[in-house]
Write an enzyme that holds these catalytic residues in place. Structure first.
Site, PDB file in Angstrom:
ATOM      1  CB  SER A 163      -0.928  -0.022   1.218  1.00 31.29           C
ATOM      2  OG  SER A 163      -1.776   1.103   1.222  1.00 31.29           O
ATOM      3  CE1 TYR A 190       0.228   4.809  -5.766  1.00 32.68           C
ATOM      4  CE2 TYR A 190       0.359   6.537  -4.097  1.00 32.68           C
ATOM      5  CZ  TYR A 190       0.837   5.353  -4.652  1.00 32.68           C
ATOM      6  OH  TYR A 190       1.903   4.715  -4.069  1.00 32.68           O
ATOM      7  CE  LYS A 194      -1.159   1.307  -4.068  1.00 30.37           C
ATOM      8  NZ  LYS A 194      -0.205   0.166  -4.177  1.00 30.37           N
TER       9      LYS A 194
END
Length: 324
Positions: A163, A190, A194
């Site tokens: 992550s 993003y 994550k």
């Protein structure tokens, strides 16, 4: 002197693995042909692990193997074709892998795309969510029989999902994960992907802990690798400034050797046995904190209800229901 009691931001993968014997262990590392994945493969191969690297570009994979063997001459590394942006490729890889191998001791979901322009996978999914999460969701579930078998044989089977502190940028938008109804923002995308990597770890832990397989999520730290190939110099400057403002001090990007350390720690640390469903940074389990800008994991990322929503969304996306 670095010891297991004082691992931190500058600890390297080799230091984390000091005293760890991986002889006879089979380790699958996505994204193992470059950057953090390659360093993780090298460090684990040096401890006797048999490494399998799913790669999209076989030539790139062969170059990575050559580089690893220049450091670890007797490294056991196997390349297999797999494109995480194509469900058909993932299914073909899993089928071929399970013909050749019946167990996996460690699955390290390391591959990723970071802050790219708006693109879609071959299956029409937003690229970052589709590759970073959905690709690994499908891969992990298809390989699950081999992980469960390793655990039943008395192994400490683990799944490590890469992550990022970037999960602070955003949660998962279950009603619009692919930016079909909202303007695309590469950083929010993003962050969503994550966060999904952490939620996936929570969902896996709920389903697999009773079978001896544990899942952990890690933030490797800020590192300059080809993960940032889509980033401009302004993007890099912004990230460094954000890191410094959040920490309150001048900092530098981690080395690749230090960046791979938390992955190796999550995968092998004896003190983490049976402690899945957590998020680690700098070789430590992070606190849950919704205000701390310098670290910690956000509560929405480890929320069991969110993890279940993501699991349902992911199964619907890949068109398959998984049970163990």
């Amino acid at each position: 002197m670095t010891t297991r009691d004082n691992f931190g931001a500058t600890t390297t993968a080799d230091e984390v693995l000091d005293g760890i014997d991986l002889t006879g262990k089979l380790v699958v590392i996505t994204g193992g042909a470059s950057g953090l994945g390659q360093e993780t493969a090298r460090a684990m191969a040096a401890k006797g692990a048999h490494i399998v690297i799913p790669v999209r570009d076989m030539a790139k994979g062969e170059a990575a193997v050559a580089a690893i063997k220049a450091s670890v001459a007797d490294a056991e590394i196997e390349l297999m074709q797999c494109d995480l942006g194509k469900m058909a490729s993932i299914r073909a890889f899993a089928k071929a892998f399970l013909v050749q191998h019946d167990k996996i001791d460690l699955l390290i979901n390391n591959a990723g795309v970071m802050a790219c322009p708006h693109m879609t996978t071959s299956d029409g999914l937003e690229m970052q969510f589709g590759t970073n999460h959905i690709g690994h969701f499908l891969l992990t579930n298809l390989l699950m029989p081999a992980l469960v078998k390793a655990a039943k044989a008395g192994g400490d089977a683990r799944i490590v999902n890469l992550s990022s502190r970037g999960h602070h940028f955003d949660t998962v938008h279950f009603d619009d994960p692919h930016f079909e109804a909202r303007d695309y923002d590469k950083w929010l995308s993003y962050g969503q992907a994550k966060t999904a990597n952490i939620m996936f770890s929570v969902g896996l832990e709920k389903r697999l802990a009773g079978k001896g397989v544990h899942a952990l999520a890690v933030h490797p730290g800020g590192i300059r690798t080809n993960l940032g190939r889509h980033l401009t110099e302004d993007d890099m400057a912004m990230l460094l400034k954000r890191m410094e403002e959040n920490s309150g001090e001048s900092i530098a990007f981690k080395t690749v050797e230090a960046g791979a350390a938390t992955t190796c720690y999550a995968a092998t640390a004896p003190e983490l046995a049976a402690k899945g469903g957590v998020y680690l940074e700098d070789c430590h389990v992070a606190d849950v904190d919704d205000a701390d800008p310098a670290g910690s994991v956000r509560s929405y990322a480890v929320d069991p209800g969110n993890a279940e929503k993501l699991w349902a969304l992911s199964e619907a996306t890949v068109g398959e229901t998984f049970s163990y």
